[in-house]
Write a protein that holds these residues in place. Structure first.
Motif, mmCIF file in Angstrom:
data_model
loop_
_atom_site.group_PDB
_atom_site.id
_atom_site.type_symbol
_atom_site.label_atom_id
_atom_site.label_comp_id
_atom_site.label_asym_id
_atom_site.label_seq_id
_atom_site.Cartn_x
_atom_site.Cartn_y
_atom_site.Cartn_z
ATOM 1 N N SER A 49 14.539 -14.619 -1.638
ATOM 2 C CA SER A 49 15.304 -16.077 -0.868
ATOM 3 C C SER A 49 15.263 -17.310 -2.001
ATOM 4 N N MET A 50 14.148 -17.372 -2.777
ATOM 5 C CA MET A 50 14.189 -18.517 -3.639
ATOM 6 C C MET A 50 13.428 -17.967 -4.982
ATOM 7 N N GLU A 106 11.323 -24.948 1.137
ATOM 8 C CA GLU A 106 11.547 -24.465 2.412
ATOM 9 C C GLU A 106 12.694 -25.071 2.967
ATOM 10 N N GLN A 118 9.775 -15.961 4.030
ATOM 11 C CA GLN A 118 10.896 -15.611 3.191
ATOM 12 C C GLN A 118 9.955 -14.963 1.857
ATOM 13 N N MET A 124 15.804 -23.579 1.048
ATOM 14 C CA MET A 124 15.742 -22.016 1.413
ATOM 15 C C MET A 124 16.416 -21.882 2.761
ATOM 16 N N GLU A 173 20.290 -20.244 3.595
ATOM 17 C CA GLU A 173 20.579 -19.252 4.099
ATOM 18 C C GLU A 173 21.513 -19.358 5.160
ATOM 19 N N ILE A 189 9.749 -14.932 -1.975
ATOM 20 C CA ILE A 189 9.878 -16.029 -2.908
ATOM 21 C C ILE A 189 9.435 -15.541 -4.329
ATOM 22 N N HIS A 217 4.931 -17.180 3.642
ATOM 23 C CA HIS A 217 5.854 -16.411 2.851
ATOM 24 C C HIS A 217 5.275 -15.497 1.679
#
Length: 556
Positions: free
Chosen positions: A123-124, A467, A10, A470, A474, A12, A39
């Motif tokens: 994503s974060m 994690e 992802q 996330m 999702e 971040i 990530h």
């Protein structure tokens, strides 16, 4: 199913605005672990602070986003002087000027993050607690966030047995277990006395947000529905009940640190009992305090309690020092007067005054016997991780609370920035230095050092939680953004009314049922009492009639 399918990479975004590198370092440490897990890590900060991302230290950062200019030198200088003069015992209002200054950078951060998200949605977001705009990205774009703070934030996670608000607790405040009634009352009423100023601050904040098109309030529920990490560990931090979304994950420290340079290494090798002093990169002590500290330190040297001192004072911290001030020093068997300017120029063979010192290397060195610090979160973590006793003089905010906790943990002695004397400094430092290997300071330092080393692994746990959130986030929303199920770490009562969460509805039904039952019994008793003669007659008649019918039946 492959590992990459179960644990997809992802993007971040790490966000650090005002607050300095001590606020960035913990965020970057969590980013380091997540980068090691595959990530993609990007970093957003204010102009000029991109220099923090040195390739040899933070090469895992793939992209840097600049959010606009940060505070000027003049603004920061005014802030630190204001905080230096602030006595928390007089209330929190004097700190509001600094709060307004830092919050004035919210608009550019808000719009800057919106532009980043529009170009490429992360994503974060993992943000320092000063980056308030991260909360807005959570509300407006439904991007999960993680907030990293040095201590638990005020007005959230209330704890009945810890008086006052984090960051604004009076000196000496621990828990209600060992805090006097008077100090507890003062902690709880301090904010109430400043309510008018607090309301003006809230009004200013609402106006600023409205001017930038934001009409909803800042999202800070009492029990966070986002991840909230504290860069501390239980032992230094007070134990408390926490929801699954909140965790102490410190000390968040880099696994490596800058080694001693030639000058510091030579000094440390020549000395066997060194006092290391670092009172903050931006703290500007008044001249009288400098003289007070130097006088106490020289006395420690004259009596052989230490044989050297390293005091890191950056250029900003030297502004108020009168270099013409002479102090009496003893070099070998000779006593002479030496000007402060000469001492700052390192003309005393046993004193080193660098503009910058490799702090962790110095703390890790066996010659360092005592650390004199302002008690900031990073300094406290580093001192305990490297196993050094502390002389702490809190200047503002969490430094005050940390100083109290370090003393309570048995690893430190404290000084009050307004009233400390050279005699007090000498006496308290001597108490620690003479305690020896079997003393309580040595035992408690070793105890917390071991705990700190274990706790330092919790950066992995922090990454685990990031994690988890996330992946949960999702897949718990459909393609239209409709929530299919609640956040897996959120406790159920956060989604219920207080009436239901505390079972008050059940108690109300039970109370109503009990009331109806008791009322029925009562009314029945009244009816029986009022018509008892008639009822007894009717009952007797029924019994007699029954027996008569039975007798007739038997005879037939």
């Amino acid at each position: 199913m492959s590992w990459s399918q179960i644990h997809p990479s992802q993007k971040i975004l790490l966000v650090v605005t005002t607050g300095g590198f001590t606020h960035a370092a913990p965020v970057l440490e969590i980013g380091r672990v997540l980068a090691e897990r595959g990530h993609t890590i990007e970093f957003a900060t204010l102009d000029g602070q991109e220099s923090w991302i040195k390739p040899d230290e933070y090469g895992f950062v793939t992209k840097i986003h600049l959010l606009g200019p940060g505070p000027t030198t003049e603004q920061l200088d005014a802030h630190y002087r204001r905080m230096q003069a602030w006595d928390l015992r007089d209330g929190i209002q004097p700190a509001f000027a600094s709060k307004l200054m830092f919050d004035s950078f919210w608009p550019q951060t808000y719009h800057g993050l919106k532009n980043i998200i529009a170009a490429s949605r992360p994503s974060m977001i993992i943000a320092d607690f000063f980056a308030e705009a991260a909360h807005d990205m959570y509300v407006e774009y439904n991007i999960p966030i993680t907030i990293v703070a040095p201590n638990w934030p005020p007005l959230q996670l209330p704890c009945s047995y810890i008086p006052g608000q984090p960051g604004f607790q009076l000196p000496g405040t621990m828990t209600s277990e060992d805090t006097s009634m008077w100090l507890r009352i003062k902690n709880e009423t301090m904010i109430l006395l400043d309510l008018p100023a607090i309301m003006r601050l809230f009004k200013w904040t609402r106006k600023q947000r409205s001017e930038n098109g934001v009409t909803y309030p800042l999202h800070k529920p009492k029990k966070p529905d986002y991840l909230l990490f504290v860069n501390s560990f239980v032992g230094l931090e007070i134990p408390r009940d926490l929801p699954p979304t909140c965790a102490p994950v410190g000390p968040l420290l880099s696994p490596t640190w800058s080694p001693l340079d030639a000058e510091h290494e030579a000094f440390m090798n020549r000395h066997k009992s060194v006092l290391y002093i670092a009172l903050g990169t931006h703290i500007i002590l008044p001249h009288r305090d400098i003289v007070t500290i130097v006088t106490g330190v020289l006395r420690l040297m004259e009596e052989g309690l230490i044989d050297g001192v390293i005091w890191a004072i950056p250029k900003t911290g030297r502004k108020d020092i009168d270099g013409n001030q002479a102090v009496r020093v003893k070099v070998g068997n000779e006593t002479e007067d030496l000007h402060l300017a000469d001492m700052l120029a390192n003309k005393h063979p046993d004193c080193l005054f660098p503009f910058f010192a490799p702090q962790r290397a110095i703390l890790d060195h066996e010659s360092t016997k005592l650390y004199f610090t302002h008690g900031g979160g990073s300094s406290a973590n580093e001192a305990l991780f490297h196993g050094k006793p502390i002389l702490s003089m809190g200047i503002f905010s969490d430094q005050i609370a940390n100083t109290t906790r370090l003393v309570a943990a048995g690893v430190a002695e404290c000084l009050d920035k307004f009233s400390f004397t050279s005699d007090e400094l000498y006496t308290k430092a001597k108490k620690i230095l003479e305690s020896g290997d079997n003393g309580s300071y040595k035992r408690n330092v070793l105890r917390l050092q071991r705990i700190a080393h274990v706790a330092s692994h919790r950066k992995e746990y922090a990454a685990d939680l990031v994690e988890e959130v996330m992946y949960d986030h999702e897949l718990r929303f459909d393609k239209d953004g409709k929530e299919l199920r609640p956040m897996h770490l959120q406790t159920a009562e956060s989604r219920m009314s207080a009436f239901k969460a505390n079972n008050l509805d059940m108690y109300a039904v039970c109370a109503l049922g009990l009331t109806v039952t008791m009322a029925s019994i009562g009314l029945g008793g009244i009816y029986l009492h009022r018509y008892r003669a008639q009822l007894i007659g009717q009952a007797t008649s029924i019994i007699v009639r029954g027996w008569r019918n039975l007798y007739t039946a038997l005879r037939g």
